[in-house]
Design a protein around this motif. Structure first.
Motif, PDB file in Angstrom:
ATOM      1  N   LYS A  91      -6.890   1.276   6.657  1.00 45.48           N
ATOM      2  CA  LYS A  91      -7.262   0.581   5.416  1.00 45.48           C
ATOM      3  C   LYS A  91      -6.054  -0.123   4.808  1.00 45.48           C
ATOM      4  CE  LYS A  91     -11.180   3.395   3.941  1.00 45.48           C
ATOM      5  NZ  LYS A  91     -11.765   4.150   2.820  1.00 45.48           N
ATOM      6  N   ALA A  92      -4.902   0.540   4.833  1.00 45.73           N
ATOM      7  CA  ALA A  92      -3.683  -0.051   4.283  1.00 45.73           C
ATOM      8  C   ALA A  92      -3.275  -1.291   5.071  1.00 45.73           C
ATOM      9  CB  ALA A  92      -2.555   0.977   4.277  1.00 45.73           C
ATOM     10  N   GLN A  93      -3.352  -1.221   6.401  1.00 48.25           N
ATOM     11  CA  GLN A  93      -2.992  -2.372   7.237  1.00 48.25           C
ATOM     12  C   GLN A  93      -3.921  -3.552   6.986  1.00 48.25           C
ATOM     13  OE1 GLN A  93      -2.937  -0.459  11.111  1.00 48.25           O
ATOM     14  NE2 GLN A  93      -0.715  -0.290  11.040  1.00 48.25           N
ATOM     15  N   PRO A 102       3.205  -5.480   9.556  1.00 46.68           N
ATOM     16  CA  PRO A 102       3.440  -4.435   8.554  1.00 46.68           C
ATOM     17  C   PRO A 102       4.804  -3.773   8.760  1.00 46.68           C
ATOM     18  CG  PRO A 102       2.126  -3.548  10.321  1.00 46.68           C
ATOM     19  CD  PRO A 102       2.357  -5.004  10.646  1.00 46.68           C
ATOM     20  N   GLN A 103       5.316  -3.176   7.704  1.00 43.96           N
ATOM     21  CA  GLN A 103       6.523  -2.357   7.802  1.00 43.96           C
ATOM     22  C   GLN A 103       6.227  -1.020   7.122  1.00 43.96           C
ATOM     23  OE1 GLN A 103      10.115  -2.949   5.282  1.00 43.96           O
ATOM     24  NE2 GLN A 103      11.121  -3.314   7.245  1.00 43.96           N
ATOM     25  N   LEU A 104       6.316   0.063   7.884  1.00 45.63           N
ATOM     26  CA  LEU A 104       6.042   1.402   7.374  1.00 45.63           C
ATOM     27  C   LEU A 104       7.351   2.103   7.043  1.00 45.63           C
ATOM     28  CD1 LEU A 104       3.795   3.553   6.883  1.00 45.63           C
ATOM     29  CD2 LEU A 104       4.242   4.344   9.226  1.00 45.63           C
ATOM     30  N   GLU A 127      12.525  15.426   1.626  1.00 42.34           N
ATOM     31  CA  GLU A 127      11.279  15.694   2.331  1.00 42.34           C
ATOM     32  C   GLU A 127      10.355  14.496   2.181  1.00 42.34           C
ATOM     33  OE1 GLU A 127      10.355  17.205  -1.896  1.00 42.34           O
ATOM     34  OE2 GLU A 127      12.085  16.628  -0.692  1.00 42.34           O
ATOM     35  N   VAL A 128       9.528  14.233   3.186  1.00 45.12           N
ATOM     36  CA  VAL A 128       8.597  13.110   3.124  1.00 45.12           C
ATOM     37  C   VAL A 128       7.447  13.485   2.192  1.00 45.12           C
ATOM     38  CG1 VAL A 128       7.001  11.655   4.423  1.00 45.12           C
ATOM     39  CG2 VAL A 128       9.197  12.306   5.436  1.00 45.12           C
ATOM     40  N   ILE A 129       7.240  12.663   1.150  1.00 46.52           N
ATOM     41  CA  ILE A 129       6.145  12.921   0.208  1.00 46.52           C
ATOM     42  C   ILE A 129       5.064  11.843   0.292  1.00 46.52           C
ATOM     43  CG2 ILE A 129       7.587  14.256  -1.374  1.00 46.52           C
ATOM     44  CD1 ILE A 129       7.733  11.750  -3.178  1.00 46.52           C
ATOM     45  N   GLY A 130       5.322  10.824   1.077  1.00 46.52           N
ATOM     46  CA  GLY A 130       4.347   9.754   1.243  1.00 46.52           C
ATOM     47  C   GLY A 130       4.952   8.596   2.003  1.00 46.52           C
ATOM     48  N   TYR A 131       4.197   7.506   2.031  1.00 49.87           N
ATOM     49  CA  TYR A 131       4.624   6.324   2.785  1.00 49.87           C
ATOM     50  C   TYR A 131       4.296   5.069   2.001  1.00 49.87           C
ATOM     51  CZ  TYR A 131       4.851   9.618   6.630  1.00 49.87           C
ATOM     52  OH  TYR A 131       5.161  10.697   7.417  1.00 49.87           O
ATOM     53  N   GLU A 132       5.039   4.014   2.281  1.00 52.65           N
ATOM     54  CA  GLU A 132       4.692   2.691   1.803  1.00 52.65           C
ATOM     55  C   GLU A 132       4.450   1.827   3.030  1.00 52.65           C
ATOM     56  OE1 GLU A 132       8.244   1.203  -0.352  1.00 52.65           O
ATOM     57  OE2 GLU A 132       8.739   0.096   1.466  1.00 52.65           O
ATOM     58  N   LEU A 133       3.462   0.958   2.926  1.00 52.42           N
ATOM     59  CA  LEU A 133       3.201  -0.019   3.978  1.00 52.42           C
ATOM     60  C   LEU A 133       3.272  -1.381   3.306  1.00 52.42           C
ATOM     61  CD1 LEU A 133       2.467  -0.206   7.027  1.00 52.42           C
ATOM     62  CD2 LEU A 133       0.115  -0.574   6.267  1.00 52.42           C
ATOM     63  N   ARG A 134       4.309  -2.124   3.664  1.00 51.75           N
ATOM     64  CA  ARG A 134       4.511  -3.423   3.021  1.00 51.75           C
ATOM     65  C   ARG A 134       4.334  -4.542   4.028  1.00 51.75           C
ATOM     66  NH1 ARG A 134      10.023  -4.133   0.328  1.00 51.75           N
ATOM     67  NH2 ARG A 134       9.751  -2.013  -0.363  1.00 51.75           N
ATOM     68  N   PRO A 135       3.886  -5.701   3.557  1.00 46.92           N
ATOM     69  CA  PRO A 135       3.750  -6.850   4.457  1.00 46.92           C
ATOM     70  C   PRO A 135       5.100  -7.534   4.668  1.00 46.92           C
ATOM     71  CG  PRO A 135       2.993  -7.429   2.266  1.00 46.92           C
ATOM     72  CD  PRO A 135       3.375  -5.975   2.223  1.00 46.92           C
ATOM     73  N   ALA A 181       0.855  -1.199   0.000  1.00 43.02           N
ATOM     74  CA  ALA A 181       0.000   0.000   0.000  1.00 43.02           C
ATOM     75  C   ALA A 181       0.884   1.240   0.000  1.00 43.02           C
ATOM     76  CB  ALA A 181      -0.913  -0.001   1.229  1.00 43.02           C
ATOM     77  N   PHE A 182       0.437   2.261  -0.724  1.00 36.90           N
ATOM     78  CA  PHE A 182       1.140   3.537  -0.787  1.00 36.90           C
ATOM     79  C   PHE A 182       0.214   4.633  -0.290  1.00 36.90           C
ATOM     80  CE2 PHE A 182       2.570   0.811  -4.257  1.00 36.90           C
ATOM     81  CZ  PHE A 182       3.911   0.692  -3.946  1.00 36.90           C
ATOM     82  N   LEU A 183       0.743   5.520   0.518  1.00 38.95           N
ATOM     83  CA  LEU A 183      -0.015   6.649   1.040  1.00 38.95           C
ATOM     84  C   LEU A 183       0.658   7.917   0.523  1.00 38.95           C
ATOM     85  CD1 LEU A 183       0.009   4.235   3.310  1.00 38.95           C
ATOM     86  CD2 LEU A 183      -1.310   5.908   4.576  1.00 38.95           C
ATOM     87  N   GLN A 184       0.055   8.545  -0.465  1.00 36.27           N
ATOM     88  CA  GLN A 184       0.594   9.769  -1.068  1.00 36.27           C
ATOM     89  C   GLN A 184       0.029  10.967  -0.323  1.00 36.27           C
ATOM     90  OE1 GLN A 184      -0.117  10.398  -5.367  1.00 36.27           O
ATOM     91  NE2 GLN A 184      -0.929  12.362  -4.715  1.00 36.27           N
ATOM     92  N   GLN A 185       0.893  11.757   0.302  1.00 39.65           N
ATOM     93  CA  GLN A 185       0.423  12.953   1.001  1.00 39.65           C
ATOM     94  C   GLN A 185      -0.206  13.908  -0.001  1.00 39.65           C
ATOM     95  OE1 GLN A 185       3.845  14.460   3.152  1.00 39.65           O
ATOM     96  NE2 GLN A 185       3.083  13.550   5.033  1.00 39.65           N
ATOM     97  N   GLU A 186      -1.363  14.442   0.354  1.00 42.82           N
ATOM     98  CA  GLU A 186      -2.063  15.318  -0.586  1.00 42.82           C
ATOM     99  C   GLU A 186      -1.610  16.771  -0.528  1.00 42.82           C
ATOM    100  OE1 GLU A 186      -6.292  14.616  -0.421  1.00 42.82           O
ATOM    101  OE2 GLU A 186      -6.042  12.726  -1.478  1.00 42.82           O
ATOM    102  N   ASN A 187      -0.744  17.114   0.414  1.00 47.18           N
ATOM    103  CA  ASN A 187      -0.270  18.503   0.525  1.00 47.18           C
ATOM    104  C   ASN A 187       1.135  18.673  -0.048  1.00 47.18           C
ATOM    105  OD1 ASN A 187       1.145  17.120   2.458  1.00 47.18           O
ATOM    106  ND2 ASN A 187       0.873  18.640   4.052  1.00 47.18           N
ATOM    107  N   GLN A 188       1.513  17.840  -0.992  1.00 46.88           N
ATOM    108  CA  GLN A 188       2.830  17.950  -1.626  1.00 46.88           C
ATOM    109  C   GLN A 188       2.650  17.879  -3.138  1.00 46.88           C
ATOM    110  OE1 GLN A 188       4.311  15.066  -3.191  1.00 46.88           O
ATOM    111  NE2 GLN A 188       2.493  13.889  -2.737  1.00 46.88           N
TER     112      GLN A 188
END
Length: 172
Positions: A93-95, A107-109, A118-126, A59-66
């Motif tokens: 939801k990602a978890q 999970p691994q964030l 700069e942080v532009i988002g996150y990945e959550l991998r199993p 799962a990828f979480l793209q920050q919407e303020n970047q």
């Protein structure tokens, strides 16, 4: 006098331009992240989980303020996108999504860092039990930025193409 020099120079220039146009862009890094770092709203990209042991699940979480837009380099049927999801709901939801294999352990964030770190988002991998796939982390994920687009390449590993930077602790 060598008459091939101008032709060789032009050919060399054309070859260089062709090779440059084939590169995917600047490669981005990731780093460990804590759940408490997430805030704001995200575009959630749920990749894989097409069947019970789909090793392309992430799962990828793209920050919407970047300024960057995440774009998986995968067929459209392999991922789905939800926009405007608050941080806590996006993480929940990602978890839930990445827990689609019987071999799932935890999970691994990781934070995805932009060109200026700069942080532009996150990945959550199993992370999986060794008994499932022979290694806990079965994904090679690469991020390349070109303009305002971050292209995401997801490649499941197997025992034959295991990356040298991965080690399951058994020395295999």
């Amino acid at each position: 006098m060598n008459m091939l020099t101008p032709a060789t120079s032009v050919l060399s220039l054309l070859l260089s331009l062709t090779l440059i146009s084939c590169t995917p862009g600047l490669r981005l890094d990731t780093t460990r992240a804590e759940e408490s770092a997430l805030s704001g709203t995200y575009t959630l990209i749920l990749h894989g989980c097409s069947y019970g042991n789909d090793t392309s699940t992430i799962a990828f979480l793209q920050q919407e303020n970047q300024p960057y837009t995440f774009a998986p380099a995968s067929p459209a049927f392999q991922f789905r996108v939800e926009e405007g999801v608050p941080a806590a709901a996006a993480l929940a939801k990602a978890q839930e999504f990445i827990n689609c294999s019987a071999h799932y352990q935890r999970p691994q964030l990781r934070a995805i860092l932009g060109p200026q770190s700069e942080v532009i988002g996150y990945e959550l991998r199993p992370i999986y039990r060794l008994s499932g796939f022979g290694m806990p982390d079965v994904l090679n994920v690469a991020y390349y930025v070109d303009g305002q687009q971050v292209r995401i390449y997801v490649t499941p590993m197997n025992r034959e193409n295991d990356g040298e930077d991965r080690d399951d602790g058994r020395g295999l």
